[in-house]
Design an enzyme around this catalytic site. Structure first.
Site, PDB file in Angstrom:
ATOM      1  N   GLU A  34      -3.192  -2.934  -2.297  1.00 43.48           N
ATOM      2  CA  GLU A  34      -4.324  -2.306  -1.610  1.00 43.48           C
ATOM      3  C   GLU A  34      -4.622  -0.926  -2.190  1.00 43.48           C
ATOM      4  OE1 GLU A  34      -3.546  -1.633   2.567  1.00 43.48           O
ATOM      5  OE2 GLU A  34      -5.629  -1.082   2.988  1.00 43.48           O
TER       6      GLU A  34
ATOM      7  N   TRP B 290       0.864  -1.182   0.000  1.00 44.64           N
ATOM      8  CA  TRP B 290       0.000   0.000   0.000  1.00 44.64           C
ATOM      9  C   TRP B 290       0.897   1.227   0.000  1.00 44.64           C
ATOM     10  CZ3 TRP B 290      -0.327   3.835   3.940  1.00 44.64           C
ATOM     11  CH2 TRP B 290      -1.207   4.888   3.599  1.00 44.64           C
TER      12      TRP B 290
ATOM     13  N   LYS C  71      -7.025   2.739  -2.381  1.00 42.03           N
ATOM     14  CA  LYS C  71      -7.566   3.696  -1.412  1.00 42.03           C
ATOM     15  C   LYS C  71      -8.267   4.828  -2.144  1.00 42.03           C
ATOM     16  CE  LYS C  71      -6.265   6.109   2.801  1.00 42.03           C
ATOM     17  NZ  LYS C  71      -5.394   6.101   3.965  1.00 42.03           N
TER      18      LYS C  71
ATOM     19  N   ASP D 116      -7.273  -4.398  10.284  1.00 42.44           N
ATOM     20  CA  ASP D 116      -6.497  -3.167  10.105  1.00 42.44           C
ATOM     21  C   ASP D 116      -7.237  -1.997  10.751  1.00 42.44           C
ATOM     22  OD1 ASP D 116      -4.841  -1.115   9.343  1.00 42.44           O
ATOM     23  OD2 ASP D 116      -5.436  -1.115   7.234  1.00 42.44           O
TER      24      ASP D 116
ATOM     25  N   ASP E 232     -11.945   7.136   6.656  1.00 37.02           N
ATOM     26  CA  ASP E 232     -11.150   5.937   6.929  1.00 37.02           C
ATOM     27  C   ASP E 232     -10.520   6.052   8.318  1.00 37.02           C
ATOM     28  OD1 ASP E 232      -9.755   3.574   6.501  1.00 37.02           O
ATOM     29  OD2 ASP E 232      -8.068   4.601   5.530  1.00 37.02           O
TER      30      ASP E 232
ATOM     31  N   ASP F  55      -9.759  -2.781   1.453  1.00 34.36           N
ATOM     32  CA  ASP F  55      -9.885  -2.339   2.850  1.00 34.36           C
ATOM     33  C   ASP F  55     -11.250  -1.645   2.906  1.00 34.36           C
ATOM     34  OD1 ASP F  55      -9.861  -0.324   4.983  1.00 34.36           O
ATOM     35  OD2 ASP F  55      -7.725  -0.746   5.229  1.00 34.36           O
TER      36      ASP F  55
ATOM     37  N   HIS G  36      -8.823  -6.114   4.235  1.00 28.59           N
ATOM     38  CA  HIS G  36      -8.492  -5.467   5.499  1.00 28.59           C
ATOM     39  C   HIS G  36      -9.829  -5.123   6.140  1.00 28.59           C
ATOM     40  CE1 HIS G  36      -4.109  -3.825   5.038  1.00 28.59           C
ATOM     41  NE2 HIS G  36      -4.166  -5.130   5.182  1.00 28.59           N
TER      42      HIS G  36
ATOM     43  N   ASP H  24     -10.410   4.046  10.870  1.00 29.91           N
ATOM     44  CA  ASP H  24      -9.818   2.860  11.487  1.00 29.91           C
ATOM     45  C   ASP H  24     -10.218   2.656  12.936  1.00 29.91           C
ATOM     46  OD1 ASP H  24      -8.257   1.479   9.386  1.00 29.91           O
ATOM     47  OD2 ASP H  24      -7.219   3.394   9.236  1.00 29.91           O
TER      48      ASP H  24
ATOM     49  N   HIS I  60     -11.730   2.107   2.595  1.00 34.88           N
ATOM     50  CA  HIS I  60     -11.149   2.790   1.437  1.00 34.88           C
ATOM     51  C   HIS I  60     -12.114   3.027   0.282  1.00 34.88           C
ATOM     52  CE1 HIS I  60      -6.737   1.760   2.656  1.00 34.88           C
ATOM     53  NE2 HIS I  60      -7.420   2.350   3.609  1.00 34.88           N
TER      54      HIS I  60
HETATM   55  C1  RNT Z   1      -3.915   2.797   5.045  1.00 35.65           C
HETATM   56  C2  RNT Z   1      -4.066   1.345   4.747  1.00 35.65           C
HETATM   57  C3  RNT Z   1      -2.956   0.454   5.230  1.00 35.65           C
HETATM   58  C4  RNT Z   1      -2.478   0.787   6.626  1.00 35.65           C
HETATM   59  C5  RNT Z   1      -1.545  -0.226   7.230  1.00 35.65           C
HETATM   60  C6  RNT Z   1      -0.870   0.279   8.446  1.00 35.65           C
HETATM   61  O1  RNT Z   1      -5.024   3.514   4.783  1.00 35.65           O
HETATM   62  O2  RNT Z   1      -5.280   0.881   5.245  1.00 35.65           O
HETATM   63  O3  RNT Z   1      -3.349  -0.871   5.146  1.00 35.65           O
HETATM   64  O4  RNT Z   1      -3.556   0.967   7.499  1.00 35.65           O
HETATM   65  O5  RNT Z   1      -0.679  -0.663   6.288  1.00 35.65           O
HETATM   66 ZN    ZN Z   2      -5.641  -1.236   5.094  1.00 36.10          ZN
END
Ligand code: RNT
Ligand code: ZN
Length: 413
Positions: free
Chosen positions: A219, A178, A221, A319, A287, A252, A279, A289, A255
């Protein structure tokens, strides 16, 4: 306990669901547990978090050293049933003073020992953020050849580490790329950085590696903080690149645009890709998290994996990173919620539901799906925990509170 389980088992049996089988399947499902919840994604090679991702909060007890992070992970693992993998970032290298382009297997020996001790496989991620070689927000798509070269070398080094992990643990290693690359404001060319990213990836993948041992994922985004207008590794870029170059796309669920659901995308990707990586996170308005909850989308993602018969095709990883609450609790709660969602999915009478849909009986389908929500799922979850020898419910939380008192609170200063 047994009584409650037997009661639940009978109820599920009436709709043709075998709870023993569901528990057995859950035990074998590896979740790749992210190491970065324990230290707010800082790592041990001197970087500061950047790249449009952010942890917020300053709850006491952050792991500051590899020893502390391993100590915390050990506690976390004692509260999660089943067999899992540990997901490491290159920034968690131990004793690498030479730069990320020179990171090597030797910097991960203690992690390999840790994984072996806990019977876990290892997954890996090159770290292309939180570093002085990120220039003007760009890494693999940079117009500066020195910058681009540095990160290509880093990714190549990471493939070697991934092979080392697979060799040592005897389990394949998923290596996820990523990049944070993007622009805060409207670019003049969206094409040029993407063309360079493509070239960089081509070069990274031209290095020979054992494709049975290392699965490379990419990955995508949509945007990051400070990088709102343009993201080089967009959904189309990453999906297009992955499918064309026989690597694995990674989605993810933080994203995408807020009403776009990863659960709806899984079936399409599985039609075109042998493997798929996820993820699992919880985006709140962006995003962000947040810790994964047992919410509708997490359940729907898991239902899709089960319904598509894709338990062995999907690499599931967590994640998220919350620094505002007890980090151990964040870790344990999120991973257990992925497991709960998966158990919920494994307890669905999928054939019956599919038949209703195929027959066009949408009324019955709605009623069945609603009834399933109040079936004694919690009793099956508790039985899973008991069989795995891990605490369930609030007992688990009490254990974490105790750990906070005896270990985390002592870390201040
Ligand atoms: C970032 C991505 C990525 C990170 C990790 C730490 O937006 O989601 O996967 O969160 O690699
Ligand atoms: Zn991620």
């Amino acid at each position: 306990m047994k009584e409650r389980y037997n009661y639940a088992k009978n109820i599920y049996a009436k709709i043709g669901v075998d709870t023993d089988q569901a528990i057995a399947a859950l035990k074998e499902l590896p979740i790749s547990i992210h190491c970065w919840q324990g230290d707010d994604v800082i790592g041990f090679d001197g970087g500061e978090l950047s790249g449009g991702i952010q942890t917020t909060g300053n709850y006491p007890g952050r792991a500051r050293t590899p020893e502390e992070l391993m100590e915390d992970l050990k506690k976390v693992l004692s509260m999660i049933g089943g067999v899992h993998k540990l997901n490491l970032h290159a920034s968690y290298a131990i004793g690498n003073a030479e730069g990320r382009d020179k990171v090597a297997p030797k910097h991960f020996e203690p992690w390999v020992q840790f994984a072996k001790k806990h019977g876990m496989g290892l997954d890996f991620n090159p770290t292309l953020f939180g570093h002085s070689m990120v220039k003007d927000g760009l890494t693999l798509s940079s117009p500066d050849e020195t910058v681009r070269r540095y990160w290509i070398n880093h990714c190549k080094a990471c493939i070697r580490i991934s092979e080392y992990f697979a060799g040592e643990t005897g389990m394949p290693c998923v290596m996820n790329i990523w990049i944070p690359d993007g622009f805060k404001d409207i670019p003049a060319s969206r094409y040029l950085p993407r063309a360079r990213f493509k070239e960089s990836l081509d070069e990274i993948l031209s290095a020979p590696y054992d494709k049975e041992k290392v699965y490379i994922t990419l990955e995508s985004k949509v945007f990051g903080i400070g990088l709102e207008s343009y993201t080089v590794g967009s959904a189309e870029f990453c999906l297009g690149y992955s499918l064309k170059n026989n690597i694995t796309p990674l989605m993810d669920n933080g994203h995408y645009h807020p009403t776009e659901m990863v659960s709806d995308k899984i079936s399409s990707l599985l039609l075109y890709s042998d493997k798929l990586a996820l993820h699992i996170t919880r985006p709140v308005r962006w995003d962000s998290d947040h810790v994964v909850l047992l919410d509708d989308e997490t359940k729907e993602i898991c239902r899709e994996i089960v319904r598509c018969g894709a338990l062995k095709k999907v690499f599931i990883a967590t994640d998220y990173f919350d620094a505002g609450i007890n980090r151990i609790c964040a870790w344990v709660t999120g991973v257990r919620n992925v497991q709960k969602a998966m158990l919920y999915a494994l307890l669905q009478p999928n054939n019956t539901l599919e038949t209703l849909q195929e027959e066009g009986n949408m009324t019955a389908l709605m009623v069945y799906q609603e009834e399933l929500k109040t079936m004694p799922f919690g009793d099956v979850w508790d039985a899973f925990c008991e069989e795995c020898g891990v605490l369930s419910g609030l007992e688990c939380f009490k254990e974490i509170q105790q750990y906070e008192k005896t270990v985390l609170e002592k870390r201040q200063g």
